[in-house]
Motif scaffolding. Sequence first.
Motif, short mmCIF file in Angstrom:
data_model
loop_
_atom_site.label_atom_id
_atom_site.label_comp_id
_atom_site.label_asym_id
_atom_site.label_seq_id
_atom_site.Cartn_x
_atom_site.Cartn_y
_atom_site.Cartn_z
N UNK A 60 32.78 15.33 -7.48
CA UNK A 60 33.18 13.98 -7.87
C UNK A 60 33.76 13.24 -6.66
N UNK A 61 33.64 11.92 -6.68
CA UNK A 61 34.19 11.07 -5.64
C UNK A 61 34.74 9.80 -6.28
N UNK A 62 35.86 9.30 -5.75
CA UNK A 62 36.41 8.01 -6.17
C UNK A 62 37.00 7.35 -4.94
N UNK A 63 36.75 6.05 -4.78
CA UNK A 63 37.24 5.37 -3.60
C UNK A 63 37.41 3.89 -3.80
N UNK A 64 38.02 3.26 -2.78
CA UNK A 64 38.26 1.82 -2.81
C UNK A 64 38.25 1.27 -1.40
N UNK A 65 37.98 -0.02 -1.28
CA UNK A 65 37.95 -0.70 0.01
C UNK A 65 38.74 -1.98 -0.06
N UNK A 66 39.40 -2.29 1.05
CA UNK A 66 40.07 -3.58 1.21
C UNK A 66 39.46 -4.26 2.42
N UNK A 67 40.08 -5.34 2.89
CA UNK A 67 39.50 -6.10 3.99
C UNK A 67 39.27 -5.24 5.23
N UNK A 68 40.25 -4.42 5.61
CA UNK A 68 40.15 -3.63 6.83
C UNK A 68 40.30 -2.13 6.59
N UNK A 69 40.40 -1.70 5.36
CA UNK A 69 40.69 -0.30 5.08
C UNK A 69 39.81 0.25 3.97
N UNK A 95 39.37 4.12 1.53
CA UNK A 95 39.89 5.45 1.20
C UNK A 95 39.00 6.06 0.13
N UNK A 96 38.76 7.38 0.24
CA UNK A 96 37.96 8.09 -0.74
C UNK A 96 38.56 9.46 -1.01
N UNK A 97 38.49 9.88 -2.26
CA UNK A 97 38.94 11.20 -2.71
C UNK A 97 37.72 11.99 -3.16
N UNK A 98 37.71 13.30 -2.86
CA UNK A 98 36.56 14.14 -3.18
C UNK A 98 37.02 15.44 -3.82
N UNK A 99 36.16 15.96 -4.72
CA UNK A 99 36.35 17.28 -5.30
C UNK A 99 34.98 17.93 -5.43
N UNK A 100 34.89 19.23 -5.10
CA UNK A 100 33.64 19.97 -5.27
C UNK A 100 33.93 21.41 -5.66
#
Length: 493
Positions: free
Chosen positions: A275-284, A286-291
């Motif tokens: 699974x993966x979940x992430x977000x983006x802003x103007x300059x940044x 981040x993503x989280x991962x599990x396997x």
Amino acid sequence: MKYIGHGAVITSAVQSTFHEGITVKYLNRHTRRAAALVGTALCLGFAASAFAQSAAPVADDSLTFHGITLSGNVDIGVQYDNHGAPESDYHPAGTNPLVAKQNNGSITAIIPSGLGQSKITLAGKEAINDEFSGVFKLETFFNPQAGTISDALKSLTINNGVGLASQTMSADSSIAGQFFGGAAYAGISSKHYGTITFGRQTSLVADGIGAYDPMAASQAFSVIGMSGTYAGGGDTEDRRFDQSIKYMFQIKHFRAAALYKIAQLGGEAHSAVSFQAGASAANATIDLFYQSSKGAVSASSLSAAQVTALGATCPGCTLSKTLAGTISDNETYAIMGSYKIASVKLLGAYENVEYKNPNSPLAGAPGTAYNDIGGYTIPYALLNQTAYTNPKKLDVFWAGAQVAVTPKLSIWLAYYNVHQNSYATGANAGCTTAVSSGCSGDLQAFSAAAIYSFNKHFDIYTGFMASNVTNGFSSGYLFTNEIDPTAGVRLRF
């Protein structure tokens, strides 16, 4: 650090101590060779930059016909390793730019795919209606210096029965001579509901490493690019999954993905979920991962004793297609992120990997073998399924930057550290030395590279990776350090 020339910058960077003594003490004359090669190529890049600071925009010249696009990379270069093994015509990397157990004397070699994998890709997207499109991708990896289809497991069988000091470069990988080793999938893409695909696909953790590695998963300059262990969530064969279903979805600044490998009695793993979940802003970003992978496979060359006994161990097995292996259940967590400040992009991540003995050990009739990827086999009698009575844990960290010096010239810098716990048993339980590969230890590396892009199709590059291993990580190694100055060219179409 005083600036006295492009080569001297690299030399000074390598001379600095960055953990438990990677210093000029073990580089000496090899550093001077590295500085000469890297410095010369850097000067060429800066000269080209001064000659051509800008160019007119290039029109779309992709090889696309009715929604089907042919593309590819041809990447070839020259590399010097102060402690290396003779190059392989089959492994995707060609050499061991990262310190490895069989690395021995110094070598200079023509290498494939130093900056990016040499490959041919056929991909397509065809509209079904206003909402949905059909998509597919077929990708073949090859070694341009030898004209061969990439096949890492063949590099392992070539070393079957060969003593460590006489071995050529070899390592396990998800690429095992498959005609479409890079990818082979098809599916449906929606403008509003995401994309679902079926077939042979990269793991979500591998996708994350491709996005967040400061060295862009380069095989010549990156620990996590050269070794698929980390992109595979513990085992390199799990960098790609056959028989998998992958779903990706994005809404505005948020994204999510999931992957499921259908259980099978063969291949790189029995089953897997991610699974993966992430977000983006103007300059940044981040993503989280599990396997989680069940029955993951790590292949290795046969020892001389195993070669001698192969006729009795597996009467139907052939030496050119047979390996030994370790089976484990692996679990991985990771957080990866980036932040851009003007022309500097900062990237970093932390990954935790845990190996356990398989909950459901593989089993087969005496004299038979497990079918691994690429048509290779591992006799059931040569499967180690009790390697992790005490769980093995890896703490993986990397950080670095990509700096756009000019629109055409970029500098990449990265530091990598992998810490292994002590998982040895018996008399070596809790050990912190090199007496056993189960003792605690570290792998670390520092990398730098310069890339000059003449246009979107042609790059020249140069750089190095300096790496070393300590304590349990170094158990059985002929040498515990390496530096690999490399320069090359990449053509993209």
